[in-house]
Scaffold this motif. Structure first.
Motif, PDB file in Angstrom:
ATOM      1  N   HIS A 635      63.214  50.910  77.273  1.00 33.73           N
ATOM      2  CA  HIS A 635      62.640  50.382  75.836  1.00 33.73           C
ATOM      3  C   HIS A 635      63.193  49.081  75.596  1.00 33.73           C
ATOM      4  O   HIS A 635      62.230  48.344  74.767  1.00 33.73           O
ATOM      5  CB  HIS A 635      63.395  51.736  74.840  1.00 33.73           C
ATOM      6  N   LEU A 636      64.432  48.675  75.783  1.00 38.62           N
ATOM      7  CA  LEU A 636      64.681  47.374  75.784  1.00 38.62           C
ATOM      8  C   LEU A 636      63.761  46.132  76.326  1.00 38.62           C
ATOM      9  O   LEU A 636      63.275  45.303  75.311  1.00 38.62           O
ATOM     10  CB  LEU A 636      66.291  47.066  76.017  1.00 38.62           C
ATOM     11  N   ALA A 637      63.351  46.381  77.534  1.00 39.91           N
ATOM     12  CA  ALA A 637      62.744  45.570  78.330  1.00 39.91           C
ATOM     13  C   ALA A 637      61.121  45.272  77.513  1.00 39.91           C
ATOM     14  O   ALA A 637      60.855  44.194  77.319  1.00 39.91           O
ATOM     15  CB  ALA A 637      62.450  45.954  79.683  1.00 39.91           C
ATOM     16  N   LEU A 638      60.481  46.450  77.232  1.00 45.84           N
ATOM     17  CA  LEU A 638      59.445  46.534  76.608  1.00 45.84           C
ATOM     18  C   LEU A 638      59.250  45.871  75.304  1.00 45.84           C
ATOM     19  O   LEU A 638      58.521  44.916  74.820  1.00 45.84           O
ATOM     20  CB  LEU A 638      58.933  48.022  76.608  1.00 45.84           C
ATOM     21  N   ALA A 639      60.531  46.459  74.413  1.00 42.25           N
ATOM     22  CA  ALA A 639      60.287  45.742  73.017  1.00 42.25           C
ATOM     23  C   ALA A 639      60.758  44.186  73.199  1.00 42.25           C
ATOM     24  O   ALA A 639      60.100  43.475  72.405  1.00 42.25           O
ATOM     25  CB  ALA A 639      61.686  46.428  72.387  1.00 42.25           C
ATOM     26  N   LEU A 640      61.797  43.875  74.016  1.00 46.13           N
ATOM     27  CA  LEU A 640      61.907  42.311  74.315  1.00 46.13           C
ATOM     28  C   LEU A 640      60.786  41.526  74.645  1.00 46.13           C
ATOM     29  O   LEU A 640      60.437  40.379  74.029  1.00 46.13           O
ATOM     30  CB  LEU A 640      63.130  42.095  74.887  1.00 46.13           C
ATOM     31  N   ALA A 641      60.050  42.228  75.654  1.00 45.16           N
ATOM     32  CA  ALA A 641      58.875  41.352  76.173  1.00 45.16           C
ATOM     33  C   ALA A 641      57.760  41.497  74.716  1.00 45.16           C
ATOM     34  O   ALA A 641      57.136  40.387  74.801  1.00 45.16           O
ATOM     35  CB  ALA A 641      58.316  42.194  77.181  1.00 45.16           C
TER      36      ALA A 641
END
Length: 819
Positions: A635-641
């Motif tokens: 979730h972090l990776a997708l949100a930060l991207a």
């Protein structure tokens, strides 16, 4: 002159003399005081006899009585001699008495005062000073009425007048006087009028003050306590009574007597033993024996029946408490009588039910037995024991005292001994229970539950045998164990589900936070707040890889970071994993033997960074927690991207793609906002519009790429040489515009000149070729001098720029100012 305290003895002597019918000359006097008898022998002579009155002193030195006799005077000479001798003795006695009176007056345990007829103190002893709180000079300066309460002054004024007139022999009463501190104190006061012996005229008052303040306080407290007791006694349902064995009278009984006995309280006051008439005849001997014990100081408790006048029978529990005086004699007997009819009815009902239950228990298919507590052996058991355990009755009897040692589980032996000990305090009809394990003839353990009651007692009343039933509860125990195990598993599942729900809620909160973030940096600053509740007993660090050199950088962290070496961006033990993100969370790298894990953040096939988590205790990162960590990382990776993509799109919409400066659209919005802020804050705004001189010549000479290179270098230079609050934009073509908040025209001009001079010194190369010197022309305008709107200010700056071009370029012109 006679003394006031001589009068009593004189009156006594005269009365005695008159009673004998003798008249003569008084030649001696007696001296007396009320509290301490100071008595002297004195003589009276009449006719041929001389009457001698002498005191009788007790062995303790106190006055006991009078002894008198008559002496026959043989001759006048002898009488004359006796008269002279008596006069000398009388004078000496008076002097000695005066001394003793003063000593006693001062040392008396009570306060003593002499008061003039006008009410002034003229002699006081130390005791009265101590009682009233004054020293002697202070008290002698006062009048008697000053120590009287205001409300009582008129009364005492009348009483003193009656004393003077002889209407009262003396005044003695308990009253209140004023202490020096103004507080009233209780005093027992006696006032007597002293008269002149010869003239019988009033001379002064003699007063005796006894401090009874403490006694009065105790009496008041006692009355209040008695009143509270009466109020309490009248509200309870039990009968409170108090009996005086000396007078054989009931001193107190509350109203509950009428409700329970059904007789008025007056009957027991008039006939103290009338309550005994209501006692059942069968119970009267026991009750009367109890009364005799009370008279001998023994506390008693008895239960008996009474018959009310309406024919109703009631059970009574009476507890009596003798109260002894200092000599150990019964002075009072207090008691409480409680109506226990309902309790007795309940006990009878329970007894009937118990008997019924025992009958049923004898018919149930359970082990029935009689066990002897003293001999510690089984006396009787039914056939069920053979069916359950496989032992015959004879085999059980042969085991004797070793029955439980051979058959009972070792862990239950101590509990069984404590269980048997409980019967020492048990009453007949009490049923006790115990669960234990017995081994059958095949070596299998059976769970049993025994319910026991006392079957017989020894002559001295101790329990001897117990009667009991034993039921096989092995299946129930197995079911309970299975159910307990299932409940524990269910609790674990529920706890795990609650944790998962809490984790998912935290994850949802983090996603909502990331969705409302306007920039990646804002997300970095707030992520620790959401990550720490997800991993509460862990230390965590979020690393992001630099796009240019792929080096990790710490962007947020939480927990105790003592185990992480911040001299390098990432712990050394994780360095080998950076090139192998697929292996970062493999089973080999994050086995449960390790207390940490590092999970790569991958979005759209690109590694953005790593989430490092370390547990503070072994076992903190269980398999479920590691799976959750992977979900969080995804979730972090997708949100930060997405945030980074949004930032790039927003930047592209607001910035010029060639120079990286804000475009004209952003410039117009920023200028409008800054002018509004300046209008509210009443401050200035500077506008600098600059243009590259001979820019077309650069393009024609070196090509358009070289011109673009000039614009990029110039833009980079401006971004490095402006304040954080300043805004630099590409206005159009080779024209660049700067917005300077809170800058005056002079500030703007100075800043423009610095920029112009530094630009002139720039050395710009393109493909290794020097492009030559670059100069700029600058036009300046300012709010509010040159307009109220952005359009007005830009037009003024553009006109100033045109003037700078016209003046030969490479110069700065302020609008409206002749350079």
């Amino acid at each position: 002159m006679s003394k006031p305290y001589q009068q009593f003895g004189l009156v006594l002597l005269i009365s005695l003399w008159a009673g004998l019918g003798i008249t003569g000359l008084v030649i001696g006097f007696t001296l007396t005081l009320t509290d301490a008898a100071i008595v002297q022998t004195f003589w009276l002579k009449g006719g041929a006899y001389c009457l001698i009155l002498s005191p009788v002193i007790s062995g303790l030195g106190g006055f006991f009585g009078w002894r008198f006799w008559a002496r026959n005077l043989a001759s006048a000479a002898q009488c004359q001699y006796d008269r002279g001798n008596c006069a000398i003795q009388a004078e000496q006695a008076l002097q000695d008495s005066e001394k003793r009176f003063r000593a006693i007056f001062e040392q008396a345990a009570v306060g003593m005062v002499l008061i003039t007829l006008e009410g002034h103190f003229f002699r006081v002893n130390q005791t009265v000073c101590h009682i009233l709180g004054y020293d002697r000079p202070e008290l002698l300066a006062l009048k008697f009425n000053t120590i009287l309460p205001t409300a009582k002054r008129d009364y005492y004024q009348t009483a003193i007048a009656q004393l003077k007139q002889g209407q009262l022999p003396h005044l003695s009463q308990e009253t209140q006087l004023l202490h020096k501190n103004g507080m009233p104190i209780w005093i027992k006061m006696t006032l007597a009028l002293v008269q002149d012996q010869q003239t019988q005229q009033p001379k002064y008052f003699l007063g005796v003050f006894e401090n009874i303040h403490r006694r009065k306080e105790v009496e008041t407290a006692l009355r209040e306590s008695e009143e509270r007791f009466r109020q309490l006694a009248e509200t309870v349902q039990d009968v409170f009574w108090l009996y005086d064995p000396q007078t054989e009278q009931i001193l107190y009984v509350n109203q509950a007597y009428e409700q329970i006995w059904g007789r008025p309280c007056e009957t027991i006051y008039n006939r103290p033993f009338s309550w005994l008439e209501a006692v059942y005849p069968d119970d009267q001997p026991m009750v009367k024996a109890s009364l005799q014990s009370q008279f001998h100081g023994i506390t008693t408790e008895k239960e008996f029946r009474i018959l009310r006048p309406d024919g109703e029978m009631r059970w009574i529990c009476d507890r009596a408490f003798p109260i002894l005086n200092e000599q150990g004699v019964v002075d009072r007997i207090a008691g409480i009588a409680t109506d226990i009819t309902e309790r007795k009815q309940t006990e009878q009902t329970l007894a009937d039910k118990q008997h019924f239950i025992e009958k049923i228990a004898n018919l149930t298919p359970n082990i029935l037995y009689i066990y002897d507590l003293i001999e510690q052996r089984n006396i009787y058991s039914n056939q069920e024991i053979n069916s359950l355990l496989g032992y015959s009755q004879d085999a059980i009897a042969q085991m004797g005292p070793q029955l439980f040692a051979q058959l009972m589980h070792p862990e239950d032996l101590t509990r069984l001994a404590n269980y048997h000990q409980q019967f020492q305090a048990a009453q007949d009809g009490d049923i006790l229970e115990i669960e234990y394990r017995l081994k059958d003839i095949h070596g299998q353990w059976h769970w049993l539950i025994s319910r026991d009651t006392i079957f017989s007692r020894t002559p001295d009343g101790k329990p001897r045998q117990i009667l009991g039933t034993a039921s096989d509860i092995t299946e129930r125990k197995l079911a309970e164990a299975a159910l307990l195990n299932a409940n524990l598993q269910l609790q674990d599942k529920v706890h795990e589900l609650e944790m998962r729900n809490a984790e998912m809620q935290c994850l949802e909160d983090m996603n909502e936070f990331l969705q409302v973030c306007s920039s990646v940096q804002e997300a970095y600053e707030g992520l620790a707040t959401y990550l720490q509740p997800m991993f509460p007993n862990c230390t965590g660090v979020l690393y992001v890889l630099n796009r240019e050199n792929q080096k990790p950088t710490v962007v947020t962290s939480w927990g105790k970071l003592s185990s992480i070496n911040y001299t390098s961006p990432l712990p050394d033990r994780l360095a080998p994993w950076l090139d192998f993100p697929d292996h970062c969370c493999s089973d080999a790298q994050v086995s449960l033997a390790h207390n940490y894990l590092c999970i790569p953040m991958i979005a759209l096939g690109e590694t953005l960074g790593h989430l490092y988590i370390q547990g503070q205790a072994m076992g903190e990162l269980a398999i479920a927690k590691r799976r959750f960590a992977r979900t969080v990382t995804e979730h972090l990776a997708l949100a930060l991207a997405n945030l980074e993509l949004r930032e790039n799109l927003r930047s592209q919409s607001l910035r010029d793609p060639l120079t990286g400066l804000y475009n004209r659209r952003y410039m117009e919005e920023a200028l409008t906002q800054e002018l509004r802020r300046a209008q509210r804050g009443e401050h200035t705004v500077g506008i600098i519009l600059l243009d590259v001189d001979r820019f077309k010549q650069f393009n024609d000479t070196f090509g358009h790429n070289a011109g673009d290179r000039v614009l990029r270098v110039l833009s980079h230079f401006l971004k490095r040489n402006i304040r954080q609050s300043d805004v630099v934009c590409r206005y159009g073509g080779e024209e660049l515009l700067l917005i300077l908040p809170e800058a005056t025209l002079a500030d703007s001009y100075q800043r423009a000149e610095q920029i112009r001079q530094r630009v002139e010194r720039l050395k710009i190369k393109h493909h290794g070729q020097r492009l030559g010197s670059v100069t700029i022309s600058v036009g300046i305008s300012g709010f509010p001098d040159h307009g109220e709107t952005g359009e007005d200010l830009i037009q003024a700056a553009d006109k100033a720029l045109y003037q700078a071009k016209h003046q030969g370029r490479n110069c700065t012109v302020v609008y409206g100012v002749l350079n």
